[in-house]
Design an enzyme around this catalytic site. Structure first.
Site, PDB file in Angstrom:
ATOM      1  N   CYS A  43       0.846  -1.196   0.000  1.00  0.00           N
ATOM      2  CA  CYS A  43       0.000   0.000   0.000  1.00  0.00           C
ATOM      3  C   CYS A  43       0.884   1.249   0.000  1.00  0.00           C
ATOM      4  CB  CYS A  43      -0.891  -0.025   1.238  1.00  0.00           C
ATOM      5  SG  CYS A  43      -1.719   1.516   1.613  1.00  0.00           S
ATOM      6  N   CYS A  46       0.283   3.668   2.846  1.00  0.00           N
ATOM      7  CA  CYS A  46       0.802   3.178   4.127  1.00  0.00           C
ATOM      8  C   CYS A  46       2.293   3.462   4.250  1.00  0.00           C
ATOM      9  CB  CYS A  46       0.530   1.684   4.271  1.00  0.00           C
ATOM     10  SG  CYS A  46      -1.227   1.244   4.253  1.00  0.00           S
TER      11      CYS A  46
END
Length: 140
Positions: A43, A46
């Site tokens: 991600c 993230c």
């Protein structure tokens, strides 16, 4: 110093809450995408917030709190919008990762909000002040 509780998947999260939530502890939850063998999440959002969130945990979280670091799985598991992805259902209602929540409270920061140091500080300051006035207690 806060205690970190690494969690992988919904079942582990449920089990941890059964143990800690009954004590009415101050619990922060940080949800992120699974990391590969090099420690990098699939991600990109993230990855972008990781250092800021880790710094905020160190600098602002209550010293006797629990910090659940919750791995929501690989990209395919996260993108599943069916009821099989229980992270998307109450009580978490995640629509994006990364996400930072305080258990049993409406406070949360989602996605690019985690890129804002002032919001991170406010999130933790609010949790500390509320835990002093409600029945939430720091964990020991």
């Amino acid at each position: 110093m806060p205690q970190y509780v690494p969690i992988t998947g919904f079942k582990q999260l449920e089990d941890a809450l059964k143990v800690h939530a009954k004590n009415n502890c101050l619990i922060y939850m940080y949800f992120f995408g699974e990391k590969d063998s090099t420690g990098r999440s699939w991600c990109p959002d993230c990855v972008a917030v990781e250092d800021l969130v880790e710094t905020a945990f160190r600098e602002y979280s209550h010293p006797n709190s629990l910090i659940y670091t919750v791995n929501v799985g690989d990209r395919t598991a996260w993108k599943d919008k069916s009821p099989a992805n229980k992270f998307r259902l109450p009580p978490f209602n995640l629509t994006v990762i990364p996400a930072l929540l305080r258990w049993n409270n409406s406070e949360r920061l989602d996605g690019d909000q985690l890129l804002k140091p002032d919001l991170l500080k406010l999130f933790f300051d609010e949790a500390k002040s509320q835990s002093a006035t409600d029945n939430t207690i720091p964990c020991k």
